[in-house]
Design a protein around this motif. Structure first.
Motif, short mmCIF file in Angstrom:
data_model
loop_
_atom_site.label_atom_id
_atom_site.label_comp_id
_atom_site.label_asym_id
_atom_site.label_seq_id
_atom_site.Cartn_x
_atom_site.Cartn_y
_atom_site.Cartn_z
N GLY A 83 35.25 21.62 48.88
CA GLY A 83 36.46 21.72 48.08
C GLY A 83 37.40 22.80 48.55
N ASP A 221 35.46 16.56 51.44
CA ASP A 221 35.23 17.74 50.59
C ASP A 221 36.43 18.68 50.58
OD1 ASP A 221 32.35 17.20 49.90
OD2 ASP A 221 32.19 17.29 52.08
N THR A 223 40.41 19.73 48.83
CA THR A 223 41.17 19.74 47.59
C THR A 223 42.66 19.73 47.92
OG1 THR A 223 39.47 20.94 46.37
CG2 THR A 223 41.70 21.02 45.49
N CYS A 244 36.81 14.07 48.00
CA CYS A 244 37.95 14.99 47.86
C CYS A 244 38.48 14.96 46.44
CB CYS A 244 39.07 14.62 48.84
SG CYS A 244 38.64 14.80 50.59
N LEU A 245 39.25 15.99 46.08
CA LEU A 245 39.94 16.06 44.79
C LEU A 245 41.43 16.01 45.05
CD1 LEU A 245 40.25 16.62 41.73
CD2 LEU A 245 40.08 19.06 42.28
#
Length: 709
Positions: A83, A221, A223, A244-245
């Protein structure tokens, strides 16, 4: 062949991993500072396969670095964090009229950047620009990209421009803390720009069709916070986003206003949300050309009411009017190698309130139809299989271990080093008033056995006025040593100095060991036992005595090759494995494909040698344990992919300095001094109040290659 183990426990010493992924590197070059000129000097000194390390600091760059060398440029210390939510200690502000770092991929080594925070300055040029067609794809990881308003879709505007065939980006943070040109939170325009040298008119490489993972660009992974054009998939681009975010972030494929437009995209195992009020964001993705898919994502709506309405997962259609149906490269179409073919977009198996939402722009309603160019919740894309996660290049490539100056460089003569937050234990033997270490005067140690004498002979003291001497006498086998228990550690380093008698003939075990176990197992003696994952592990920096009956013929000079005497879960006998710098001497090879053999080294006698041992615990259930060995600040052995334990309670706890002799000979004398245990690389003692420079390569070492069958 049976080998008698140490007669007392040893504690683990583990190393702060300096993350840069890529194949194991040939050499490291540490820049004098994070200033551009100093980093450029280190780049100039590097050759293909090397790593340039940037020490902690903050700098503003008014020009960039461009190199075609297949090297990694990275922060000296990196904390890998999925992240990208890590603490960065190298911060570079962009005042450059050209990209800050431009790299070109090759076929021999990975190139790339890691561990750096890039901040907006007076310019809007790329922070990182990667290009090329090399088969060893570029790598970018554990970086933070601060994004201001960057409006436009040209390659030079994005903070990260991926113009290469393939690439892997992971553990990165893309953050837009400010507002766009309309005053709304976030940014507009291209934040991440994707362009591929592979022509649009070649077959799909979606999923497992990218058989080696070298064609598509993979984001893992990461952000993305309040970013637009993140990604902007332009001409020929092929991209995969997973784990992912995306918070307030939208991406797109470019279409017919470009030469070719985006080729295809894949989104799976991600989270989509909008947590910032009034974020100018009404869609998570806009497909203007090519094809793609969404599966196994969590797709949420805006967390607070917004003037821009509900979120749509997918919007389809270019901002041009179709010229007919089918239009080559249009949404929902592809190419099979000989002709244009329908290659529908697929949405399936997503969750959340906006999981299956989509719309088509008015001009494109006849060109893009449900169950023809787009399938929603009607099953998976036929024949599709996700490519292996995490990307194999992340598994196969080890972060290079540091060399040269380390933590000790800031403490000339080690003065005050015990006060450093990362230091767990120090011992320079200066506090002993008697003539030996004993139970009546044990100092900071927790166990003592055998005969450890305090010497005040200046010729046999490394620094200060005292050291410890161990001499094997008599005729019976014997052990001499001390043990220190520390709090259980996941990564531990121990550095010490050792000197051999000028006529030292060799000995069964001589050096320092680190044992993993439970707290309180101070007196355990697990030799002759295969670790089962719940009891112990053991790593010893040892010297392979030429006196051993099973000694290789090439190892002729005492004290013998430095090696890692290792008790791990996959050893083939009850007596541990002998892991040389060149690889295993006994047992099967468990070190994996990314093990890099190094020449075997015999340290000289009658000279103080700086040794350092690192043990990095494996993650329970994984084969990611690692052992590093240094001599005078030079890495001489690196053993990865070891399995030490099956439960987290078995941690590095016991440090054991000592000697074991199964047969006594004359002149079996060793001196020890200046030990430091820490959770990061320590390095040799810095001399006086002088500028810190990496130590020169050690002299007087006997180096021999030994082919392991």
């Amino acid at each position: 062949m049976r080998r008698t183990g140490w007669r007392a426990t040893g504690v683990i010493v583990m190393c702060q991993t300096t993350l840069l992924f890529g194949v194991a590197r040939a050499a490291t070059h540490t820049a004098a500072s994070c200033a551009r000129a100093d980093v450029q000097a280190a780049v100039n000194a590097a050759v293909d396969g090397d790593t340039v390390l940037i020490p902690a600091g903050t700098a503003t760059w008014t020009n960039g670095i461009e190199t075609t060398k297949q090297i990694m440029i990275q922060a000296q210390t990196i904390t890998p964090t999925p992240g990208g939510d890590a603490a960065w200690n190298v911060v570079i502000t962009n005042n450059s009229p050209v990209p800050l770092i431009t790299m070109t991929s090759g076929d021999d080594f990975h190139c790339g950047v890691a561990g750096i925070t890039f901040m907006e300055g007076s310019r809007k040029t790329n922070y990182i620009r990667i290009q090329g067609t090399g088969s060893n794809v570029p790598l970018v990881h554990d970086c933070r990209f601060d994004i201001d308003e960057r409006f436009g879709d040209e390659p030079g505007i994005a903070v990260l421009a991926c113009l290469s065939t393939g690439g892997v980006i992971w553990n990165c943070m893309f953050d837009t803390p400010g507002a766009d040109f309309q005053g709304y939170p976030g940014s507009q325009g291209a934040s991440v720009y994707i362009h591929s040298p592979r022509d649009w008119y070649t077959p799909s490489t979606m999923g497992a069709l990218d058989s080696n993972g070298t064609v598509n660009v993979y984001f893992e992974d990461c952000t993305f916070f309040n970013c637009s054009g993140c990604p902007d998939i332009d001409d020929n681009g092929r991209v995969v986003f997973r784990h992912c975010l995306f918070d307030g972030t939208g991406g797109l494929t470019h279409g017919f206003t470009s030469m070719r437009g985006g080729r295809h995209f894949e989104y799976y195992d991600n989270t989509f949300t909008v947590t910032t009020p009034e974020r100018n964001q009404a869609r998570y993705f806009w497909c203007r050309a090519g094809t793609g898919l969404f599966t196994d994502n969590v797709v949420s709506n805006c967390a607070t009411p917004s003037a821009f309405g509900n979120q749509t997962l997918l919007a389809v259609g270019d901002n041009t009017v179709p010229t007919g149906y089918p239009q080559s490269r249009q949404p929902g179409w592809g190419y099979d190698g000989t002709r244009d073919v329908i290659d529908p977009m697929y949405i399936w198996n997503n969750t959340g309130p906006r999981a299956g939402t989509w719309d088509v722009y008015a001009d494109w309603t006849n060109s893009v139809r449900l169950n023809r160019e787009l399938y929603v919740d009607s099953g998976p894309k036929p024949g599709y299989t996700k490519y292996a996660y995490p990307h194999p290049v992340r598994d196969d490539a080890l972060p290079p271990l540091p060399e040269g100056a380390g933590l000790a460089a800031a403490y000339p003569d080690d003065a005050g080093i015990a006060g450093h937050a990362d230091v767990l234990f120090t011992e320079n033997f200066e506090s002993f008033s008697g003539d030996r270490i004993s139970w009546s005067e044990i100092g900071g140690w927790d166990n003592v056995y055998g005969n450890l004498l305090i010497t005040r002979d200046a010729a046999n003291v490394n620094r200060g006025s005292q050291a410890v001497r161990i001499t094997c006498t008599g005729t019976a086998q014997q052990s001499h040593g001390v043990v220190k228990q520390v709090a259980g550690q996941e990564r531990l380093f121990v550095r010490w100095y050792m000197k051999f008698h000028p006529a030292f003939p060799g000995c069964h075990h001589t050096g320092l060991s680190i044992r993993g176990g439970r707290a309180g197992d101070l007196f355990a003696n697990p030799t002759g036992t295969v670790p089962n994952g719940t009891n112990f592990f053991w790593v010893c920096l040892d010297h392979l005595s030429p006196l051993h009956s099973w000694n290789p013929a090439a190892n002729t000079e005492p004290p013998g090759w430095v090696y890692n005497y290792c008790y791990h879960m996959d050893q083939d006998t009850g007596w541990g494995d002998v892991l040389l710098s060149t690889g295993p001497l006994n047992g099967s090879d468990k070190l994996g494909p990314d093990f890099v053999p190094r020449p075997n080294v015999t340290p000289p006698r009658d000279r103080w040698i700086c040794y350092e041992l690192m043990v990095q615990n494996n993650t329970p259930g994984e084969r990611d344990g690692r052992v590093g060995v240094w001599i005078d600040g030079n890495l001489v052995a690196d053993h990865p992919n070891l399995r030490f334990r099956g439960i987290a309670e078995i941690a590095s706890r016991f440090i054991n300095l000592g000697v074991y002799s199964s047969a006594v000979f004359a002149d079996q004398t060793v001196w020890y001094d200046d030990l430091v245990a820490a959770t990061r690389y320590i390095g040799p003692i810095a001399a006086g109040n002088v500028d810190v420079v990496p130590p020169a390569a050690p002299r007087g070492l006997r180096v021999q290659a030994f082919a392991v069958p």
